[in-house]
Design a protein around this motif. Structure first.
Motif, PDB file in Angstrom:
ATOM      1  N   ILE A 301       0.841  -1.185   0.000  1.00 16.90           N
ATOM      2  CA  ILE A 301       0.000   0.000   0.000  1.00 16.90           C
ATOM      3  C   ILE A 301       0.884   1.246   0.000  1.00 16.90           C
ATOM      4  O   ILE A 301       1.709   1.438   0.887  1.00 16.90           O
ATOM      5  CB  ILE A 301      -0.949   0.010   1.212  1.00 16.90           C
ATOM      6  N   ASP A 302       0.744   2.067  -1.017  1.00 15.44           N
ATOM      7  CA  ASP A 302       1.451   3.345  -1.139  1.00 15.44           C
ATOM      8  C   ASP A 302       2.962   3.194  -0.947  1.00 15.44           C
ATOM      9  O   ASP A 302       3.549   3.848  -0.077  1.00 15.44           O
ATOM     10  CB  ASP A 302       0.881   4.347  -0.136  1.00 15.44           C
ATOM     11  N   PRO A 303       3.642   2.364  -1.755  1.00 15.20           N
ATOM     12  CA  PRO A 303       5.093   2.211  -1.615  1.00 15.20           C
ATOM     13  C   PRO A 303       5.854   3.481  -1.986  1.00 15.20           C
ATOM     14  O   PRO A 303       5.512   4.157  -2.958  1.00 15.20           O
ATOM     15  CB  PRO A 303       5.420   1.065  -2.574  1.00 15.20           C
ATOM     16  N   VAL A 304       6.869   3.819  -1.187  1.00 11.53           N
ATOM     17  CA  VAL A 304       7.687   5.011  -1.401  1.00 11.53           C
ATOM     18  C   VAL A 304       9.155   4.613  -1.294  1.00 11.53           C
ATOM     19  O   VAL A 304       9.555   3.927  -0.349  1.00 11.53           O
ATOM     20  CB  VAL A 304       7.369   6.109  -0.354  1.00 11.53           C
ATOM     21  N   SER A 305       9.981   5.041  -2.245  1.00 11.24           N
ATOM     22  CA  SER A 305      11.404   4.717  -2.215  1.00 11.24           C
ATOM     23  C   SER A 305      12.097   5.450  -1.066  1.00 11.24           C
ATOM     24  O   SER A 305      11.889   6.649  -0.859  1.00 11.24           O
ATOM     25  CB  SER A 305      12.063   5.108  -3.540  1.00 11.24           C
ATOM     26  N   VAL A 306      12.926   4.705  -0.305  1.00  9.01           N
ATOM     27  CA  VAL A 306      13.664   5.281   0.819  1.00  9.01           C
ATOM     28  C   VAL A 306      15.103   4.797   0.756  1.00  9.01           C
ATOM     29  O   VAL A 306      15.450   3.878   0.002  1.00  9.01           O
ATOM     30  CB  VAL A 306      13.036   4.898   2.178  1.00  9.01           C
ATOM     31  N   ASN A 307      15.958   5.407   1.565  1.00  6.60           N
ATOM     32  CA  ASN A 307      17.361   5.031   1.611  1.00  6.60           C
ATOM     33  C   ASN A 307      17.495   3.600   2.141  1.00  6.60           C
ATOM     34  O   ASN A 307      17.030   3.302   3.243  1.00  6.60           O
ATOM     35  CB  ASN A 307      18.122   6.001   2.522  1.00  6.60           C
ATOM     36  N   PRO A 308      18.136   2.675   1.394  1.00  4.73           N
ATOM     37  CA  PRO A 308      18.238   1.285   1.852  1.00  4.73           C
ATOM     38  C   PRO A 308      19.061   1.099   3.109  1.00  4.73           C
ATOM     39  O   PRO A 308      18.992   0.039   3.741  1.00  4.73           O
ATOM     40  CB  PRO A 308      18.886   0.566   0.651  1.00  4.73           C
ATOM     41  N   GLU A 309      19.840   2.121   3.499  1.00  2.00           N
ATOM     42  CA  GLU A 309      20.632   2.004   4.724  1.00  2.00           C
ATOM     43  C   GLU A 309      19.741   1.827   5.947  1.00  2.00           C
ATOM     44  O   GLU A 309      20.184   1.311   6.974  1.00  2.00           O
ATOM     45  CB  GLU A 309      21.509   3.239   4.907  1.00  2.00           C
ATOM     46  N   PHE A 310      18.473   2.242   5.854  1.00  2.00           N
ATOM     47  CA  PHE A 310      17.597   2.167   7.025  1.00  2.00           C
ATOM     48  C   PHE A 310      17.261   0.732   7.398  1.00  2.00           C
ATOM     49  O   PHE A 310      16.812   0.463   8.497  1.00  2.00           O
ATOM     50  CB  PHE A 310      16.310   2.953   6.773  1.00  2.00           C
ATOM     51  N   MET A 311      17.453  -0.199   6.483  1.00  2.00           N
ATOM     52  CA  MET A 311      17.152  -1.579   6.809  1.00  2.00           C
ATOM     53  C   MET A 311      17.970  -2.081   7.978  1.00  2.00           C
ATOM     54  O   MET A 311      17.490  -2.837   8.817  1.00  2.00           O
ATOM     55  CB  MET A 311      17.395  -2.477   5.600  1.00  2.00           C
ATOM     56  N   SER A 312      19.239  -1.666   8.040  1.00  2.00           N
ATOM     57  CA  SER A 312      20.129  -2.158   9.089  1.00  2.00           C
ATOM     58  C   SER A 312      20.152  -1.262  10.316  1.00  2.00           C
ATOM     59  O   SER A 312      20.862  -1.552  11.273  1.00  2.00           O
ATOM     60  CB  SER A 312      21.555  -2.301   8.540  1.00  2.00           C
ATOM     61  N   LEU A 313      19.362  -0.170  10.307  1.00  2.00           N
ATOM     62  CA  LEU A 313      19.351   0.748  11.450  1.00  2.00           C
ATOM     63  C   LEU A 313      18.072   0.575  12.245  1.00  2.00           C
ATOM     64  O   LEU A 313      17.125   1.321  12.123  1.00  2.00           O
ATOM     65  CB  LEU A 313      19.494   2.197  10.969  1.00  2.00           C
ATOM     66  N   SER A 314      18.044  -0.470  13.071  1.00  2.00           N
ATOM     67  CA  SER A 314      16.848  -0.748  13.859  1.00  2.00           C
ATOM     68  C   SER A 314      16.715   0.192  15.046  1.00  2.00           C
ATOM     69  O   SER A 314      15.717   0.146  15.761  1.00  2.00           O
ATOM     70  CB  SER A 314      16.885  -2.194  14.368  1.00  2.00           C
ATOM     71  N   ASN A 315      17.725   1.058  15.283  1.00  2.00           N
ATOM     72  CA  ASN A 315      17.688   1.929  16.461  1.00  2.00           C
ATOM     73  C   ASN A 315      17.023   3.278  16.183  1.00  2.00           C
ATOM     74  O   ASN A 315      17.005   4.139  17.042  1.00  2.00           O
ATOM     75  CB  ASN A 315      19.110   2.166  16.977  1.00  2.00           C
ATOM     76  N   ILE A 316      16.475   3.493  14.985  1.00  2.00           N
ATOM     77  CA  ILE A 316      15.780   4.749  14.718  1.00  2.00           C
ATOM     78  C   ILE A 316      14.384   4.651  15.325  1.00  2.00           C
ATOM     79  O   ILE A 316      13.522   3.941  14.820  1.00  2.00           O
ATOM     80  CB  ILE A 316      15.684   5.046  13.214  1.00  2.00           C
ATOM     81  N   GLN A 317      14.188   5.344  16.428  1.00  2.00           N
ATOM     82  CA  GLN A 317      12.898   5.291  17.108  1.00  2.00           C
ATOM     83  C   GLN A 317      11.872   6.152  16.369  1.00  2.00           C
ATOM     84  O   GLN A 317      12.199   7.202  15.821  1.00  2.00           O
ATOM     85  CB  GLN A 317      13.063   5.777  18.548  1.00  2.00           C
ATOM     86  N   ASP A 318      10.641   5.692  16.354  1.00  2.00           N
ATOM     87  CA  ASP A 318       9.526   6.426  15.742  1.00  2.00           C
ATOM     88  C   ASP A 318       9.683   6.581  14.241  1.00  2.00           C
ATOM     89  O   ASP A 318       9.242   7.569  13.660  1.00  2.00           O
ATOM     90  CB  ASP A 318       9.351   7.809  16.382  1.00  2.00           C
ATOM     91  N   SER A 319      10.314   5.642  13.588  1.00  2.00           N
ATOM     92  CA  SER A 319      10.444   5.701  12.137  1.00  2.00           C
ATOM     93  C   SER A 319       9.236   5.025  11.484  1.00  2.00           C
ATOM     94  O   SER A 319       8.703   4.050  11.998  1.00  2.00           O
ATOM     95  CB  SER A 319      11.732   5.021  11.688  1.00  2.00           C
ATOM     96  N   GLY A 320       8.797   5.559  10.350  1.00  2.00           N
ATOM     97  CA  GLY A 320       7.660   4.974   9.650  1.00  2.00           C
ATOM     98  C   GLY A 320       6.364   5.070  10.422  1.00  2.00           C
ATOM     99  O   GLY A 320       5.543   4.150  10.393  1.00  2.00           O
ATOM    100  N   SER A 321       6.137   6.173  11.134  1.00  2.00           N
ATOM    101  CA  SER A 321       4.942   6.310  11.985  1.00  2.00           C
ATOM    102  C   SER A 321       3.662   6.401  11.158  1.00  2.00           C
ATOM    103  O   SER A 321       3.656   6.929  10.047  1.00  2.00           O
ATOM    104  CB  SER A 321       5.069   7.553  12.868  1.00  2.00           C
ATOM    105  N   ILE A 322       2.561   5.893  11.715  1.00  2.00           N
ATOM    106  CA  ILE A 322       1.254   5.893  11.048  1.00  2.00           C
ATOM    107  C   ILE A 322       0.218   6.521  11.969  1.00  2.00           C
ATOM    108  O   ILE A 322       0.155   6.195  13.158  1.00  2.00           O
ATOM    109  CB  ILE A 322       0.803   4.460  10.696  1.00  2.00           C
ATOM    110  N   GLN A 323      -0.586   7.430  11.423  1.00  2.00           N
ATOM    111  CA  GLN A 323      -1.742   7.967  12.129  1.00  2.00           C
ATOM    112  C   GLN A 323      -2.977   7.768  11.249  1.00  2.00           C
ATOM    113  O   GLN A 323      -2.959   8.102  10.066  1.00  2.00           O
ATOM    114  CB  GLN A 323      -1.558   9.456  12.433  1.00  2.00           C
ATOM    115  N   LEU A 324      -4.045   7.223  11.842  1.00  2.00           N
ATOM    116  CA  LEU A 324      -5.285   6.967  11.113  1.00  2.00           C
ATOM    117  C   LEU A 324      -6.371   7.957  11.500  1.00  2.00           C
ATOM    118  O   LEU A 324      -6.449   8.387  12.651  1.00  2.00           O
ATOM    119  CB  LEU A 324      -5.788   5.543  11.396  1.00  2.00           C
TER     120      LEU A 324
END
Length: 418
Positions: A301-324
């Motif tokens: 659903i609604d794919p958006v290209s992002v920097n692939p480096e984020f795959m290995s950075l699990s310490n980014i808090q609040d990344s990819g947040s969703i509000q409905l």
């Protein structure tokens, strides 16, 4: 940084230690109606240190739960929920916990502090579980129609068979019997052994205090060579891997069944191959209803290209947040805004459709609310050794046209609130 907004106030969390002051914790401020509620005035700390912990109280994924009958009445203070590493100094517990705090004083009332599940088929455990990354529990969300709390997780799982010693041996050998899974579980909030008082150092059992209610992805076998890539399993048939975002999780109610419906932020990464010479990643939303399986998960659903480096950075808090945005009566989703790492902030209208008895979510009027270039202009983040683009973290929405968000990296003095 995480944010959550009420009619006249906003709550937000910070991490890091700016010069000469501890600023990690939970803050509140008043929204100025004279500036269309875009100015945050008189910020003050509600909670910046927990007496039971020697460390600054880092908190993220802050969410508000209105009391019964509160609705949009600003005089009725909601209860605050947030994730925290306040108990991470105890190595026998999962590095993150969920806290419940009083909004007036910031005092921690209770928390969910889980013990790591067994990684082998010892005793009477039903599953051996190895977290795919440092944290088994990635995010949580509150059910809008009940007091239920749901969490997302990713792990390698081996189903134990009590009567089959050969199966137990296979699980204990960490071989291909382990299956990579991404799922949603419900916390047992009615069990007093799972909801712990703030002054209780006991640890609740993940096996006894959570129940799996949906599985979004499975089928990729264990491969310990993937640890350097964030721990997520690379599917050899597609040369791709999926990574569960740290805070991209929201709950609505199905328009068709009325059951809980889960929206989950994922990063889908394609690795270099003969046909695809470069690594690429897309942040997208997956939707699954309670009781769902990978076959019933709506992906891409609604794919958006992002920097692939984020795959290995699990310490980014609040990344990819969703509000409905929910329908006031049915609590079905009618709109969504989300942060997509370094790509910006995107908003869409949502509508439940029914095709041959299968419910799916259709997206329309997709809007780039904040572009990547605007994000870089808005977030005044100094250069860091990470050499990464600016990331929008956390998200609160005052529908229909105001968003509040934070910025990563959030190191000493370099993050800001927008």
């Amino acid at each position: 940084m995480s944010t959550s907004v009420a009619p006249n106030s906003i709550w937000y969390t910070t991490s890091g230690i700016p010069p000469n002051t501890f600023s990690s914790g939970l803050y509140s401020c008043t929204l100025n109606p004279k500036t269309d509620k875009t100015t945050c005035t008189d910020p003050y700390p509600l909670l910046d240190k927990w007496s039971e912990s020697p460390f600054p109280l880092n908190m993220w994924n802050v969410q508000l739960k209105s009391k019964q009958g509160g609705g949009s009445n600003p005089s009725v203070s909601p209860t605050i929920y947030a994730m925290s590493n306040a108990l991470s100094y105890n190595s026998s517990s999962i590095p993150v916990s969920i806290l419940r705090a009083d909004p007036a004083t910031g005092a921690i009332q209770t928390f969910y502090n889980m013990v790591e599940p067994s990684q082998s088929c010892d005793g009477s455990v039903d599953q051996a579980i190895i977290p795919a990354v440092n944290n088994l529990m990635h995010s949580f969300a509150l059910d809008p129609a009940s007091d239920d709390v749901y969490v997302t997780w990713s792990a390698y799982v081996c189903d134990c068979s009590p009567e089959d010693n050969n199966n137990k041996a296979k699980c204990n050998d960490l071989n291909s019997e382990f299956d990579f899974r991404v799922g949603v579980s419900k916390l047992e909030t009615s069990n007093k052994d799972c909801v712990l008082p703030s002054n209780n150092h006991a640890k609740a059992s993940w096996n006894n205090c959570t129940t799996v209610v949906a599985t979004l992805d499975s089928g990729c076998s264990f491969n310990n060579t993937n640890a350097a890539l964030g721990g997520d399993c690379i599917d050899p048939t597609t040369n791709t891997a999926v990574t569960l975002s740290q805070s991209g999780f929201a709950v609505a109610r199905s328009e068709v069944t009325g059951d809980p419906q889960f929206f989950v932020s994922m990063v889908n990464t394609s690795f270099p191959s003969m046909s695809v010479p470069t690594m690429s990643s897309k942040n997208e939303v997956w939707v699954i209803n309670k009781g769902g399986s990978p076959k019933t998960t709506q992906k891409n659903i609604d794919p958006v290209s992002v920097n692939p480096e984020f795959m290995s950075l699990s310490n980014i808090q609040d990344s990819g947040s969703i509000q409905l945005r929910l329908d006031e009566k049915s609590l079905a989703p009618v709109g969504m805004c989300r942060t997509a790492y370094d790509a910006g902030i995107f908003c869409q209208d949502l509508k439940a459709e029914n095709s041959s008895g299968t419910e799916f979510i259709s997206v329309s009027n997709s809007t780039e609310f904040l572009s990547a270039s605007q994000l870089n202009e808005t977030c005044f983040v100094e250069d860091t050794d990470l050499n990464l683009p600016t990331v929008a973290t956390g998200l609160a929405v005052a529908w229909p046209d105001i968003v509040y968000f934070g910025c990563f990296p959030s190191y000493a003095g370099v993050g800001n609130f927008s």
